[in-house]
Design an enzyme around this catalytic site. Structure first.
Site, PDB file in Angstrom:
ATOM      1  N   ASP A  59      19.119 -79.047  17.480  1.00  0.00           N
ATOM      2  CA  ASP A  59      19.316 -78.464  18.796  1.00  0.00           C
ATOM      3  C   ASP A  59      20.571 -78.941  19.398  1.00  0.00           C
ATOM      4  O   ASP A  59      20.799 -80.012  19.663  1.00  0.00           O
ATOM      5  CB  ASP A  59      18.331 -79.071  19.741  1.00  0.00           C
ATOM      6  CG  ASP A  59      18.190 -78.497  21.162  1.00  0.00           C
ATOM      7  OD1 ASP A  59      19.439 -77.793  21.760  1.00  0.00           O
ATOM      8  OD2 ASP A  59      17.227 -78.351  21.649  1.00  0.00           O
ATOM      9  N   TYR A  78      13.623 -82.807  23.341  1.00  0.00           N
ATOM     10  CA  TYR A  78      13.431 -82.101  24.671  1.00  0.00           C
ATOM     11  C   TYR A  78      11.840 -82.071  25.102  1.00  0.00           C
ATOM     12  O   TYR A  78      11.211 -81.334  24.000  1.00  0.00           O
ATOM     13  CB  TYR A  78      14.039 -80.796  24.770  1.00  0.00           C
ATOM     14  CG  TYR A  78      13.668 -79.749  25.825  1.00  0.00           C
ATOM     15  CD1 TYR A  78      13.923 -80.206  27.152  1.00  0.00           C
ATOM     16  CD2 TYR A  78      13.062 -78.560  25.466  1.00  0.00           C
ATOM     17  CE1 TYR A  78      13.542 -79.281  28.092  1.00  0.00           C
ATOM     18  CE2 TYR A  78      12.479 -77.820  26.664  1.00  0.00           C
ATOM     19  CZ  TYR A  78      12.730 -78.202  27.848  1.00  0.00           C
ATOM     20  OH  TYR A  78      12.431 -77.316  29.058  1.00  0.00           O
ATOM     21  N   LYS A 118      22.264 -73.329  29.212  1.00  0.00           N
ATOM     22  CA  LYS A 118      22.900 -74.349  29.689  1.00  0.00           C
ATOM     23  C   LYS A 118      24.441 -74.227  29.785  1.00  0.00           C
ATOM     24  O   LYS A 118      24.976 -73.296  30.331  1.00  0.00           O
ATOM     25  CB  LYS A 118      22.354 -75.537  28.939  1.00  0.00           C
ATOM     26  CG  LYS A 118      21.044 -75.702  28.785  1.00  0.00           C
ATOM     27  CD  LYS A 118      20.501 -76.038  30.140  1.00  0.00           C
ATOM     28  CE  LYS A 118      18.662 -75.688  30.378  1.00  0.00           C
ATOM     29  NZ  LYS A 118      17.907 -75.852  29.314  1.00  0.00           N
ATOM     30  N   ARG A 171      14.697 -53.725  20.211  1.00  0.00           N
ATOM     31  CA  ARG A 171      13.931 -54.804  19.923  1.00  0.00           C
ATOM     32  C   ARG A 171      14.599 -55.435  18.523  1.00  0.00           C
ATOM     33  O   ARG A 171      14.898 -56.310  18.234  1.00  0.00           O
ATOM     34  CB  ARG A 171      12.558 -54.785  19.819  1.00  0.00           C
ATOM     35  CG  ARG A 171      11.820 -56.068  19.235  1.00  0.00           C
ATOM     36  CD  ARG A 171      10.315 -56.438  19.458  1.00  0.00           C
ATOM     37  NE  ARG A 171       9.405 -55.121  19.509  1.00  0.00           N
ATOM     38  CZ  ARG A 171       9.186 -54.533  18.412  1.00  0.00           C
ATOM     39  NH1 ARG A 171       9.631 -55.168  17.217  1.00  0.00           N
ATOM     40  NH2 ARG A 171       8.266 -53.317  18.588  1.00  0.00           N
TER      41      ARG A 171
HETATM   42  C1  LIG Z   1      18.017 -79.651  24.660  1.00  0.00           C
HETATM   43  C2  LIG Z   1      17.235 -78.550  25.250  1.00  0.00           C
HETATM   44  N1  LIG Z   1      16.634 -77.810  24.111  1.00  0.00           N
HETATM   45  C3  LIG Z   1      15.961 -76.920  24.654  1.00  0.00           C
HETATM   46  C4  LIG Z   1      15.603 -76.434  26.111  1.00  0.00           C
HETATM   47  C5  LIG Z   1      14.922 -75.156  26.306  1.00  0.00           C
HETATM   48  O1  LIG Z   1      15.558 -74.161  26.485  1.00  0.00           O
HETATM   49  P1  LIG Z   1      15.183 -72.994  27.680  1.00  0.00           P
HETATM   50  O2  LIG Z   1      14.870 -73.571  28.866  1.00  0.00           O
HETATM   51  O3  LIG Z   1      16.258 -72.088  27.850  1.00  0.00           O
HETATM   52  O4  LIG Z   1      14.054 -72.223  27.065  1.00  0.00           O
HETATM   53  C6  LIG Z   1      16.355 -77.131  26.954  1.00  0.00           C
HETATM   54  C7  LIG Z   1      15.882 -76.879  28.327  1.00  0.00           C
HETATM   55  O5  LIG Z   1      16.090 -77.724  29.127  1.00  0.00           O
HETATM   56  C8  LIG Z   1      16.975 -78.314  26.664  1.00  0.00           C
HETATM   57  O6  LIG Z   1      17.450 -79.051  27.451  1.00  0.00           O
END
Ligand SMILES: Cc1ncc(COP(=O)(O)O)c(C=O)c1O
Length: 395
Positions: free
Chosen positions: A177, A105, A202, A53
Site C-alpha cells: 500500500d 490501515y 489521498k 466496465r
Molecule cells: C493507507 C490507506 N490505504 C487504503 C485506504 C482505503 O482507501 P479508500 O478510503 O479510498 O477506500 C486508506 C484510507 O484511508 C488508507 O489510508
C-alpha cells in the site's frame, strides 16, 4: 534528453515524456468519454472498447499514467482504495494464507479479518520491521506478503527489498500500500514488489473531493489477471472521477513538496514541545527505520503522528486548534487532523489497537498547503490552552 531521463514531476503532466494532448483536437485535457457502450464498426472484429466496465478511454488514460509513474506494466483504476485492495486479494483462493503488516490501515484489517477469513483465506499479522518474524510467519500455503510503509498511523518503516527477498525465497507475491508516499517518493516496483496499491482518494487526487483506488502490477501476466478481476468484480472508477484524478495527479509534485516541507517543520516543532510525548515522522533522525526509509524513498512525506499524555488533553487540543479540519482521511490541500482511535482504526478492537501503539493520546496530521508558520502558531496556542485546562482541573 532521452526518455529515460525524464523526471517524474514531468511525467505527472506528460506521462510519456512528450507534450500530452489529444491527438485529434489538441485539447490539453483528456476528453471525458461519458459513454457506457461503444459502436462496433465490424460484425466480426470489435474495436478496443465495447463496454465501459471492461474499458473506457478516459479511464485508460489514468491507468496508463499510474502504470508509467510506478514503472509497472499495467495500471487499473477502482472505485476506492479498498476496492483496489480487495480486488487484488481476489487473486488468492480458499486455503491460501497472507502475511500482513500488523499496523495496516483499518479497512484492510477489516477486509482481511472479517471477509477473507470467511472465504477460508487465512492471515498472520506481523511486525514487518522484524524480518525474522516475517520469515517465521511464512507458511507452506502463504501466497502474499502485504506491506504498508510508512505504516498508519505510527509510520513504522519496512525494509521493502528485504521483504521482497523473503517473499521470493518462499514463492510468494508482494503487495504494498503506497498511499502515503505516492510514486513520487517511493517506487516499490523498482524494489521488486509485484502489486502496488493506492487509495488515490489521498495525495494523488489531493483535494479531498473524490474516492478512488489504483493498482499497478509489475508484470503483464499479473496485470491481465487483475484486469480480469476488475472486470468481473466491477468496482471500476467512473470517468468523471478519472478525469478529476488525472487533474489532481498533475499538481502532485508541487503539492507534495510544500506539504512535506511543512511536515518536517511541524515534526521538529512538536518534538521540542514539553506536552508532546512522542512524534512519529520518518524525516526525523531518531525515527525507527529513518535510514532504511531514506534509502528506499525520496522523502518523508506529509503525514506525521504525535502522542499527547491522555484523552482529556487530546480532546482539549482538538477543540482549540483552528486551522486544520478534524476529519478522517489525508493527503488534501487542507491540513487534516485525525484521531486514529475513533477514525482510521475504529474497525480494530481496542486491545489490538493499543498493542499497536494507537492510544487515546495519539493524533495524526496530514499537512496541507497552508503557510506552515500559521499552522505552528495555531498548534502552539491550542497546546498551551490544553495544558492550562489540564492543570486547572488538577488544582
Ligand atoms: C493507507 C490507506 N490505504 C487504503 C485506504 C482505503 O482507501 P479508500 O478510503 O479510498 O477506500 C486508506 C484510507 O484511508 C488508507 O489510508
Amino acid at each position: 534528453m532521452s526518455r529515460r531521463d525524464i523526471n517524474l514531476e514531468t511525467k505527472l503532466i506528460h506521462p510519456s515524456g512528450v507534450a500530452n494532448y489529444n491527438q485529434e483536437t489538441g485539447a490539453v485535457n483528456v476528453p471525458v468519454y461519458l459513454s457506457s457502450t461503444f459502436h462496433q464498426e465490424s460484425f466480426d472484429t470489435f474495436g478496443p472498447y465495447d463496454y465501459s466496465r471492461s474499458g473506457n478511454p478516459t479511464r485508460q488514460a489514468l491507468e496508463d499514467t499510474i502504470a508509467k509513474l510506478e514503472g509497472g506494466s499495467r495500471g487499473l483504476a477502482f472505485s476506492s482504495g479498498m476496492a483496489a485492495i480487495s480486488t487484488a486479494f481476489m487473486l488468492l483462493s480458499a486455503g491460501d494464507h497472507i502475511v500482513i503488516s500488523e499496523d495496516v490501515y483499518g479497512g484492510t484489517y477489516r477486509f482481511v479479518t472479517e471477509v477473507l477469513t470467511r472465504l477460508h483465506i487465512d492471515h498472520t499479522f506481523v511486525d514487518m520491521t522484524d524480518l525474522k518474524a516475517v520469515t517465521q510467519s511464512v507458511q507452506a500455503n502463504t501466497k502474499v506478503i502485504f506491506m504498508e510503509t510508512p505504516s498508519n498511523p505510527c509510520l513504522k518503516i519496512t525494509d521493502i527489498k528485504r521483504v521482497v527477498q523473503i517473499a521470493k525465497e518462499n514463492n510468494c507475491l508482494t503487495f504494498i500500500d503506497n498511499t502515503f508516499m505516492t510514486p513520487l517518493l517511493q517506487r516499490p516496483i523498482e524494489l521488486g514488489v509485484d502489486v502496488v496499491l493506492h487509495s488515490a482518494t489521498k495525495f494523488l487526487s489531493g483535494h479531498s473531493d473524490i474516492i478512488a483506488g489504483l493498482a499497478v502490477t509489475k508484470n503483464e501476466e499479473l496485470g491481465n489477471r487483475l484486469a480480469f478481476l476488475q472486470n468481473s468484480f466491477g468496482s471500476i472508477l467512473g470517468v468523471q472521477d478519472c478525469f478529476t484524478l488525472i487533474q489532481g495527479i498533475k499538481t502532485l509534485g508541487a503539492r507534495l513538496r510544500q506539504s512535506s516541507d511543512g511536515a518536517l517543520k511541524i515534526a521538529n516543532y512538536l518534538k521540542d514541545h514539553d506536552l508532546v510525548e512522542e512524534v512519529f515522522y520518518p524525516g526525523l533522525e531518531g525515527h525507527q527505520g529513518h535510514d532504511i526509509h531514506l534509502e528506499q524513498s525520496k522523502g518523508a512525506g506529509a503525514v506525521l503522528s504525535f502522542r499527547l499524555p491522555d484523552r482529556k488533553i487530546t480532546k482539549a487540543f482538538v477543540e482549540h486548534v483552528k486551522i486544520p479540519v478534524f476529519a478522517v482521511s489525508l493527503g488534501g490541500v487542507e491540513t487534516i487532523l485525525s484521531y486514529p482511535t475513533t477514525m482510521s482504526h475504529a474497525a480494530m478492537p481496542d486491545e489490538e489497537r493499543e498493542k499497536r501503539g494507537i492510544t487515546d493520546g495519539l493524533l495524526r496530521i496530514s499537512v496541507g498547503l497552508e503557510h506552515v508558520e500559521d499552522l505552528i502558531a495555531d498548534f502552539e496556542s491550542a497546546l498551551t490552552t490544553a495544558k492550562s485546562k489540564d492543570k486547572s482541573t488538577i488544582v
